[in-house]
Design a protein around this motif. Structure first.
Motif, PDB file in Angstrom:
ATOM      1  N   VAL A 117       0.717  -0.874   0.249  1.00  0.00           N
ATOM      2  CA  VAL A 117      -0.063  -0.101   0.318  1.00  0.00           C
ATOM      3  C   VAL A 117       0.958   0.944  -0.194  1.00  0.00           C
ATOM      4  N   CYS A 118       0.663   1.938  -1.347  1.00  0.00           N
ATOM      5  CA  CYS A 118       1.588   3.286  -1.153  1.00  0.00           C
ATOM      6  C   CYS A 118       0.674   4.466  -0.007  1.00  0.00           C
ATOM      7  N   GLU A 119       1.141   4.953   0.968  1.00  0.00           N
ATOM      8  CA  GLU A 119       0.758   5.330   1.436  1.00  0.00           C
ATOM      9  C   GLU A 119       0.530   6.624   1.721  1.00  0.00           C
ATOM     10  N   VAL A 120       0.653   7.486   0.482  1.00  0.00           N
ATOM     11  CA  VAL A 120       0.272   8.557  -0.575  1.00  0.00           C
ATOM     12  C   VAL A 120      -0.268   8.857  -1.560  1.00  0.00           C
ATOM     13  N   CYS A 121      -0.804   8.097  -2.616  1.00  0.00           N
ATOM     14  CA  CYS A 121      -1.208   8.039  -3.110  1.00  0.00           C
ATOM     15  C   CYS A 121      -2.295   7.546  -2.996  1.00  0.00           C
ATOM     16  N   GLY A 122      -2.017   6.010  -2.040  1.00  0.00           N
ATOM     17  CA  GLY A 122      -3.293   5.455  -1.882  1.00  0.00           C
ATOM     18  C   GLY A 122      -3.121   4.195  -2.700  1.00  0.00           C
ATOM     19  N   VAL A 148       5.700   3.908   0.661  1.00  0.00           N
ATOM     20  CA  VAL A 148       5.191   4.660  -0.507  1.00  0.00           C
ATOM     21  C   VAL A 148       6.223   4.298  -1.864  1.00  0.00           C
ATOM     22  N   CYS A 149       5.343   4.462  -3.048  1.00  0.00           N
ATOM     23  CA  CYS A 149       5.621   3.615  -4.012  1.00  0.00           C
ATOM     24  C   CYS A 149       7.068   4.062  -4.960  1.00  0.00           C
ATOM     25  N   PRO A 150       7.088   3.758  -6.217  1.00  0.00           N
ATOM     26  CA  PRO A 150       8.282   4.221  -6.667  1.00  0.00           C
ATOM     27  C   PRO A 150       7.312   5.880  -7.101  1.00  0.00           C
ATOM     28  N   LYS A 151       6.497   6.224  -7.960  1.00  0.00           N
ATOM     29  CA  LYS A 151       5.943   7.407  -8.134  1.00  0.00           C
ATOM     30  C   LYS A 151       6.221   8.401  -7.198  1.00  0.00           C
ATOM     31  N   CYS A 152       5.039   8.073  -6.788  1.00  0.00           N
ATOM     32  CA  CYS A 152       5.715   9.156  -5.377  1.00  0.00           C
ATOM     33  C   CYS A 152       6.916   9.196  -4.676  1.00  0.00           C
ATOM     34  N   GLN A 153       7.921   8.212  -4.232  1.00  0.00           N
ATOM     35  CA  GLN A 153       9.443   9.144  -4.086  1.00  0.00           C
ATOM     36  C   GLN A 153      10.240   9.629  -4.617  1.00  0.00           C
TER      37      GLN A 153
HETATM   38 ZN   LIG Z   1       2.353   6.518  -4.294  1.00  0.00          ZN
END
Ligand SMILES: [Zn+2]
Length: 124
Positions: A78-83, A115-120
């Motif tokens: 789960v990405c805590e930033v974008c969901g 945190v997913c790669p995109k959000c990183q």
């Molecule tokens: Zn994300």
């Protein structure tokens, strides 16, 4: 096909592996094809798909519930930033025990939060 069957297949067809929309995101997508798609109809069908095992509701504390095809995968990232939620194939996955501490056990889940790669990338 009657209208009800048509609606059901339209909802299921919107799902692909890796697509885990919230009900509202899904509604938006469906309304691109059918602008009058009813919210109540969608929610009713989502509930019934979860009951019959075609879809699975993924609940993350503090976030809106998401839905995904029920692939039998019990592990999620789960990405805590974008969901965003992703299925996680784990080698040596845990088998659901039939009984545990006197419980009759039906299922188990495991969530990894991060945190997913995109959000990183966006953070840098
Ligand atoms: Zn994300």
């Amino acid at each position: 096909m009657d209208r009800n069957t048509e609606t059901k297949s339209m909802i299921l067809k919107a799902f692909k592996k890796g697509y885990t929309p919230t009900a509202e995101e899904l509604l938006q997508k469906l309304r691109e094809a059918e602008p009058n798609f009813s919210r109540a109809t969608l929610y009713r069908n989502l509930a019934s798909f979860c009951e019959n095992g075609k879809l699975k509701k993924v609940s993350v504390v503090g976030k809106t519930d998401r839905y995904e095809l029920n692939t039998g995968c019990n592990y999620h990232l789960v990405c805590e930033v974008c969901g965003k939620i992703e299925d996680l194939e784990m080698a040596g996955a845990i088998k659901t025990p039939a009984r545990l501490m006197d419980y009759e056990v039906h299922s188990h889940e495991l969530m990894f939060y991060g945190v997913c790669p995109k959000c990183q990338k966006k953070r840098k």
